[in-house]
Design an enzyme around this catalytic site. Structure first.
Site, short mmCIF file in Angstrom:
data_model
loop_
_atom_site.label_atom_id
_atom_site.label_comp_id
_atom_site.label_asym_id
_atom_site.label_seq_id
_atom_site.Cartn_x
_atom_site.Cartn_y
_atom_site.Cartn_z
N LEU A 155 0.82 -1.21 0.00
CA LEU A 155 0.00 0.00 0.00
C LEU A 155 0.86 1.27 0.00
O LEU A 155 1.91 1.29 0.64
CB LEU A 155 -0.91 0.03 1.23
CG LEU A 155 -2.04 -0.97 1.25
CD1 LEU A 155 -2.78 -0.89 2.58
CD2 LEU A 155 -3.00 -0.72 0.11
N PRO A 156 0.39 2.32 -0.66
CA PRO A 156 1.15 3.58 -0.67
C PRO A 156 0.89 4.41 0.60
O PRO A 156 0.38 5.53 0.55
CB PRO A 156 0.62 4.27 -1.93
CG PRO A 156 -0.80 3.81 -2.04
CD PRO A 156 -0.78 2.39 -1.54
N CYS A 157 1.26 3.84 1.74
CA CYS A 157 1.04 4.51 3.03
C CYS A 157 1.76 5.85 3.11
O CYS A 157 1.34 6.73 3.87
CB CYS A 157 1.50 3.61 4.17
SG CYS A 157 0.58 2.07 4.28
N HIS A 158 2.81 6.00 2.32
CA HIS A 158 3.57 7.25 2.33
C HIS A 158 2.73 8.43 1.83
O HIS A 158 3.10 9.58 2.03
CB HIS A 158 4.85 7.12 1.50
CG HIS A 158 4.61 6.87 0.05
ND1 HIS A 158 4.24 5.62 -0.44
CD2 HIS A 158 4.65 7.69 -1.03
CE1 HIS A 158 4.09 5.70 -1.74
NE2 HIS A 158 4.34 6.95 -2.13
#
Length: 110
Positions: free
Chosen positions: A57-60
């Site tokens: 996932l692109p949690c950033h």
């Protein structure tokens, strides 16, 4: 007990929203919580993301309400979050604060 959404179900909902954040855009913990009908649950969104860091996932792409990279300490190094965002073209107004006005994405809105 008696919760409308058990944590795992809410976490799954958070992760589905995070998976949709476009490259070069960011959203806030509060934006995700509000989209899921749980305004005021921004901290729980953060807990869900903490559990997902290191996966696909692109949690950033999730920042606090002021655009500050408050989740950076959960990445491999404190600089990874900013490096990933910069590589996607996200601009910053301070060392650890994205230009939220320029890059904000709100779930469910076009």
């Amino acid at each position: 007990m008696g919760s409308i959404n058990p944590p795992s179900s809410f976490y799954d909902s958070v992760w589905r929203v995070v998976a949709q954040i476009p490259v070069g855009r960011v959203t806030t913990y509060g934006d995700i919580a509000a989209h899921l009908g749980r305004r005021g649950a921004a901290r729980i969104v953060g807990w869900a993301l903490k559990d997902a860091v290191g996966g696909d996932l692109p949690c950033h792409r999730v920042v606090n309400r002021n655009g500050v990279l408050t989740g950076r300490r959960h990445f491999e190094t404190p600089h990874v979050m900013a490096e990933r965002l910069r590589s996607e073209g996200v601009t910053f107004v301070a060392e650890d604060q994205v230009d939220l006005d320029a890059h904000r994405w709100r779930p469910g809105k076009r």
